[in-house]
Design a protein around this motif. Sequence first.
Motif, PDB file in Angstrom:
ATOM      1  N   LEU A   1      37.013  10.012 -45.177  1.00 41.61           N
ATOM      2  CA  LEU A   1      36.110  11.212 -45.350  1.00 41.61           C
ATOM      3  C   LEU A   1      36.768  12.487 -45.223  1.00 41.61           C
ATOM      4  CD1 LEU A   1      32.725  10.376 -43.624  1.00 41.61           C
ATOM      5  CD2 LEU A   1      33.164  10.282 -45.962  1.00 41.61           C
ATOM      6  N   SER A   2      37.657  12.630 -44.180  1.00 39.97           N
ATOM      7  CA  SER A   2      38.463  13.896 -43.971  1.00 39.97           C
ATOM      8  C   SER A   2      39.507  14.099 -45.378  1.00 39.97           C
ATOM      9  CB  SER A   2      39.207  13.857 -42.755  1.00 39.97           C
ATOM     10  OG  SER A   2      38.432  13.483 -41.621  1.00 39.97           O
TER      11      SER A   2
ATOM     12  N   LEU B   1      48.863  14.393 -30.648  1.00 39.71           N
ATOM     13  CA  LEU B   1      48.122  13.403 -31.442  1.00 39.71           C
ATOM     14  C   LEU B   1      47.076  13.745 -32.158  1.00 39.71           C
ATOM     15  CD1 LEU B   1      47.384  10.765 -28.739  1.00 39.71           C
ATOM     16  CD2 LEU B   1      49.106  10.631 -30.319  1.00 39.71           C
ATOM     17  N   PHE B   2      46.353  14.869 -31.792  1.00 42.24           N
ATOM     18  CA  PHE B   2      45.293  15.537 -32.765  1.00 42.24           C
ATOM     19  C   PHE B   2      45.694  16.418 -33.632  1.00 42.24           C
ATOM     20  CE2 PHE B   2      43.478  13.625 -28.877  1.00 42.24           C
ATOM     21  CZ  PHE B   2      42.224  13.331 -29.570  1.00 42.24           C
ATOM     22  N   LEU B   3      46.613  17.288 -33.334  1.00 43.35           N
ATOM     23  CA  LEU B   3      47.063  18.293 -34.216  1.00 43.35           C
ATOM     24  C   LEU B   3      48.046  17.682 -35.438  1.00 43.35           C
ATOM     25  CD1 LEU B   3      47.496  21.730 -32.105  1.00 43.35           C
ATOM     26  CD2 LEU B   3      45.558  20.511 -33.039  1.00 43.35           C
ATOM     27  N   GLY B   4      48.568  16.595 -34.755  1.00 34.64           N
ATOM     28  CA  GLY B   4      49.572  15.954 -35.688  1.00 34.64           C
ATOM     29  C   GLY B   4      49.048  15.229 -36.856  1.00 34.64           C
ATOM     30  N   LYS B   5      47.610  14.583 -36.363  1.00 37.34           N
ATOM     31  CA  LYS B   5      46.998  13.702 -37.355  1.00 37.34           C
ATOM     32  C   LYS B   5      46.427  14.935 -38.257  1.00 37.34           C
ATOM     33  CE  LYS B   5      42.690  11.359 -37.526  1.00 37.34           C
ATOM     34  NZ  LYS B   5      41.465  11.014 -37.029  1.00 37.34           N
ATOM     35  N   ALA B   6      45.880  15.983 -37.681  1.00 38.27           N
ATOM     36  CA  ALA B   6      45.476  17.088 -38.808  1.00 38.27           C
ATOM     37  C   ALA B   6      46.529  17.628 -39.807  1.00 38.27           C
ATOM     38  CB  ALA B   6      44.739  18.410 -38.079  1.00 38.27           C
ATOM     39  N   ALA B   7      47.787  17.684 -39.245  1.00 39.74           N
ATOM     40  CA  ALA B   7      48.664  18.090 -40.129  1.00 39.74           C
ATOM     41  C   ALA B   7      49.087  16.970 -41.256  1.00 39.74           C
ATOM     42  CB  ALA B   7      49.884  18.413 -39.371  1.00 39.74           C
ATOM     43  N   LEU B   8      48.924  15.940 -40.656  1.00 42.60           N
ATOM     44  CA  LEU B   8      49.450  14.623 -41.709  1.00 42.60           C
ATOM     45  C   LEU B   8      48.154  14.466 -42.747  1.00 42.60           C
ATOM     46  CD1 LEU B   8      51.443  12.395 -42.039  1.00 42.60           C
ATOM     47  CD2 LEU B   8      50.036  10.852 -40.601  1.00 42.60           C
ATOM     48  N   LEU B   9      47.015  14.651 -42.189  1.00 40.29           N
ATOM     49  CA  LEU B   9      45.883  14.687 -43.241  1.00 40.29           C
ATOM     50  C   LEU B   9      46.009  15.694 -44.290  1.00 40.29           C
ATOM     51  CD1 LEU B   9      42.654  13.625 -41.209  1.00 40.29           C
ATOM     52  CD2 LEU B   9      44.074  12.216 -42.832  1.00 40.29           C
ATOM     53  N   GLY B  10      46.480  16.766 -43.887  1.00 36.94           N
ATOM     54  CA  GLY B  10      46.472  18.203 -44.566  1.00 36.94           C
ATOM     55  C   GLY B  10      47.733  18.080 -45.476  1.00 36.94           C
ATOM     56  N   LEU B  11      48.696  17.087 -45.166  1.00 34.51           N
ATOM     57  CA  LEU B  11      49.832  16.890 -46.079  1.00 34.51           C
ATOM     58  C   LEU B  11      49.188  16.051 -47.203  1.00 34.51           C
ATOM     59  CD1 LEU B  11      53.157  16.932 -43.779  1.00 34.51           C
ATOM     60  CD2 LEU B  11      52.259  18.826 -45.563  1.00 34.51           C
ATOM     61  N   ILE B  12      48.944  15.213 -46.699  1.00 34.70           N
ATOM     62  CA  ILE B  12      48.606  13.937 -47.900  1.00 34.70           C
ATOM     63  C   ILE B  12      47.385  14.410 -48.481  1.00 34.70           C
ATOM     64  CG2 ILE B  12      47.501  11.542 -47.963  1.00 34.70           C
ATOM     65  CD1 ILE B  12      48.789  10.827 -45.248  1.00 34.70           C
ATOM     66  N   GLY B  13      46.383  15.010 -47.954  1.00 34.68           N
ATOM     67  CA  GLY B  13      45.156  15.539 -48.757  1.00 34.68           C
ATOM     68  C   GLY B  13      45.717  16.727 -49.817  1.00 34.68           C
ATOM     69  N   GLY B  14      46.693  17.695 -49.244  1.00 30.36           N
ATOM     70  CA  GLY B  14      47.227  18.583 -50.035  1.00 30.36           C
ATOM     71  C   GLY B  14      47.868  18.027 -51.154  1.00 30.36           C
ATOM     72  N   THR B  15      48.685  17.079 -51.103  1.00 34.64           N
ATOM     73  CA  THR B  15      49.705  16.534 -51.980  1.00 34.64           C
ATOM     74  C   THR B  15      48.651  15.809 -53.286  1.00 34.64           C
ATOM     75  OG1 THR B  15      51.449  15.796 -50.376  1.00 34.64           O
ATOM     76  CG2 THR B  15      51.535  15.089 -52.656  1.00 34.64           C
TER      77      THR B  15
ATOM     78  N   ALA C   1      49.810  24.929 -51.328  1.00 34.77           N
ATOM     79  CA  ALA C   1      48.786  24.145 -51.250  1.00 34.77           C
ATOM     80  C   ALA C   1      49.292  23.381 -49.963  1.00 34.77           C
ATOM     81  CB  ALA C   1      48.612  23.221 -52.455  1.00 34.77           C
ATOM     82  N   LEU C   2      50.335  22.841 -49.907  1.00 31.07           N
ATOM     83  CA  LEU C   2      50.587  22.098 -48.783  1.00 31.07           C
ATOM     84  C   LEU C   2      50.609  22.596 -47.246  1.00 31.07           C
ATOM     85  CD1 LEU C   2      53.706  19.479 -49.617  1.00 31.07           C
ATOM     86  CD2 LEU C   2      51.117  19.157 -49.412  1.00 31.07           C
ATOM     87  N   LEU C   3      51.274  23.819 -47.421  1.00 30.99           N
ATOM     88  CA  LEU C   3      51.375  24.530 -46.305  1.00 30.99           C
ATOM     89  C   LEU C   3      49.959  25.249 -45.850  1.00 30.99           C
ATOM     90  CD1 LEU C   3      53.759  25.578 -44.773  1.00 30.99           C
ATOM     91  CD2 LEU C   3      53.367  27.929 -45.666  1.00 30.99           C
ATOM     92  N   LEU C   4      49.177  25.596 -46.691  1.00 29.70           N
ATOM     93  CA  LEU C   4      47.947  26.127 -46.614  1.00 29.70           C
ATOM     94  C   LEU C   4      47.097  25.005 -46.027  1.00 29.70           C
ATOM     95  CD1 LEU C   4      47.334  28.700 -49.256  1.00 29.70           C
ATOM     96  CD2 LEU C   4      47.697  29.165 -46.752  1.00 29.70           C
ATOM     97  N   THR C   5      47.052  23.825 -46.568  1.00 27.93           N
ATOM     98  CA  THR C   5      46.094  22.898 -46.149  1.00 27.93           C
ATOM     99  C   THR C   5      46.560  22.341 -45.043  1.00 27.93           C
ATOM    100  OG1 THR C   5      46.158  22.165 -48.703  1.00 27.93           O
ATOM    101  CG2 THR C   5      45.110  20.766 -47.176  1.00 27.93           C
ATOM    102  N   SER C   6      47.649  22.125 -44.607  1.00 26.39           N
ATOM    103  CA  SER C   6      47.985  21.607 -43.291  1.00 26.39           C
ATOM    104  C   SER C   6      47.438  22.505 -42.305  1.00 26.39           C
ATOM    105  CB  SER C   6      49.581  21.044 -43.012  1.00 26.39           C
ATOM    106  OG  SER C   6      50.241  21.252 -44.372  1.00 26.39           O
TER     107      SER C   6
END
Lengths: 384, 229
Positions: free
Chosen positions: A21-22, A304-318, A353-358
């Motif tokens: 969902l995220s 753990l939490f912010l890393g997950k967010a950043a990872l989701l941001g990178l994947i989602g941004g791409t 897009a990547l930077l802003l999203t993560s």
Amino acid sequence: MISSFQLILREMRHSRLNTCLSLVAIIATVALLVGVHLLTAAAEREARRVSRDLGFNLRIVPRNTDPDRFFLEGYSDQTLPEDAVRQLASAAGTFVTFNHLTPALERRIRLQERDCLLTGLGQSVTGPGEKKQPMGFHIPLGKAHVGFLLAHHFNLKNGSSLRVLNRDLVVEKVLLEAGTDEDLRLYTSLADAQTILGLSGRISEIKAIDCLCLTADQDPLTQIRAALEKVLPEARVLQMRTLADARAKQRQSSENVTAFAVPMTLLAAALWVGTLFILNVRQRRSEIGLWRALGSGSGSIATLFLGKAALLGLIGGTVGYFVGTTIALQFGPHLFPVTAASLQANFQLFPKALLLTSAFAVLAAFLPAMIAVAQDPAGTLRAD
Amino acid sequence: MISCSQLTRNFAPSAGSVLGISQVSFQADRGEFVVLHGASGSGKSTLLLILGGMLQPDSGTLSLDGFNPYTLTRPDAAQFRARTVGFVFQLFHLIPYLDVQLNILAGLPAGSPNATSRADDLIKQLGLLDRQNDYPATLSAGERQRVALARALLKSPKVILADEPTGNLDPSNASIVLDHLDAYRKRGGTVLLATHGSDADRYADRILRLDAGVLVSATSRPPHPTSPR
Ligand SMILES: Nc1ncnc2c1ncn2[C@@H]1O[C@H](COP(=O)(O)OP(=O)(O)OP(=O)(O)O)[C@@H](O)[C@H]1O
Ligand SMILES: [Mg+2]
């Protein structure tokens, strides 16, 4: 112990639904923003192109032009040095309200017992910050574009040759019937017109399209005049007010739509992604308590939490970038047929897009994670 | 090893104030096995959490291995917990996305020497060999309890605080768990075990009893002569 990165991956696999969902939220947002960005740029190009085809709306003529004669004859019988164009263009910083400047020399001439209008058009100069786009109308030396009536009178076709006073020209194009004085007009290059008229280095006006930034009630003409007064005091400016006003209004309204739609999208996405992160962190409060009880530092828990967010941001941004670009490239050409060819992927947008999203995802996760980390482990452990 | 005096903690749930524990004082030495009895709601878990540095008391003093964890900075307190305290929670608190082996290893700081082989030994000893790659959701309560115990034992802490570690286990499993705690105590660890039941009494050097948050009796001799010691 395994690394934080592996922990993040395992957790994401474990809470698949939340992760999906995220990701969907982020991808949809980024795709939407990238798509909107590409399409508004395209829409603007299209609008500009279409309005340019409507013709010039500013005429900059020599100051000593007699206005009565100007309107009766349709052109100024005075001249400016050709260099005035460059003077105007180089003063772009102060005279910002034009997009295209085209030097022109117009006169009424006699062609085999008939009166007609001769217009020599020079190379256009584009406005500041505008990509160099050749105007639709560039006439090479030795060629002529002939108005519909004129072609009819002299039986001219593409490729016919035509002698105008002392100059031989080849008809490059017979114009379609315009229903205006254009039908009685002979267009040549500026240099040819200057030779024909014996006015070397002179022009009778500069045609311009202003930036269409202001509507009539904002009184653009006064501002344009004030600016011109500084740069080119030997000239005066006339604006075709209704045309300019209609364009400015059209442009402003489309800008208003974007100015409204983009922040609204961002806001909706922010709420959506933020809610998902908050839910995920809340679900994992007892886990946070446990990590703390086991002696993990706040930093590694936050990782753990912010890393997950950043990872989701990178994947989602791409993914979102490519989805948005694909959609824009797929549908854009149908929406904007005139400028279809210039609709292209904007790769500079990708790192942004990547930077802003993560950054955004991290921000959304930051607050709930920090709140959970700040509590006594016992409090969070009881959260089940 | 553990020394506390006048520990008091109240809770403020929706209405009024609830007593957690009140004026609790006692000591436990290195190598001592202390059993904490008390009815449900008498404050056993509250006391254990306070002793483990996980719940700030309203008042009173605590010294654990010479430190008061509540006076340390946050990073120091975290390190102190990692080094000193092994906790076996009443509700297990396993990490749902890690399998049995990784849950046990989660108790250790990164890069601890031969962690995996020691974890494997514990898995064997606690009868979890055929479940070591399974996730907590698929385990029985007894199996989860043993995983939680293995996690606490793996880091060889100075103190193990075990909250109802045999509550979900049949007698033979309960014995396995208690034997492990006993062995740990014999290696010099301090055990404080909270329970309703009397399974652990035969291992106890001392039995404390909480009643409505107040320490009402401390028996320093095991009541059952059948103690294996
Ligand atoms: N976070 C909290 N908020 C409100 N009340 C709490 C909280 N934690 C504990 N209590 C209350 O404190 C009292 C002692 O709780 P505690 O969990 O320590 O009891 P316990 O002896 O461990 O009980 P059990 O044997 O059922 O586990 C109870 O009345 C409980 O309701
Ligand atoms: Mg309890």
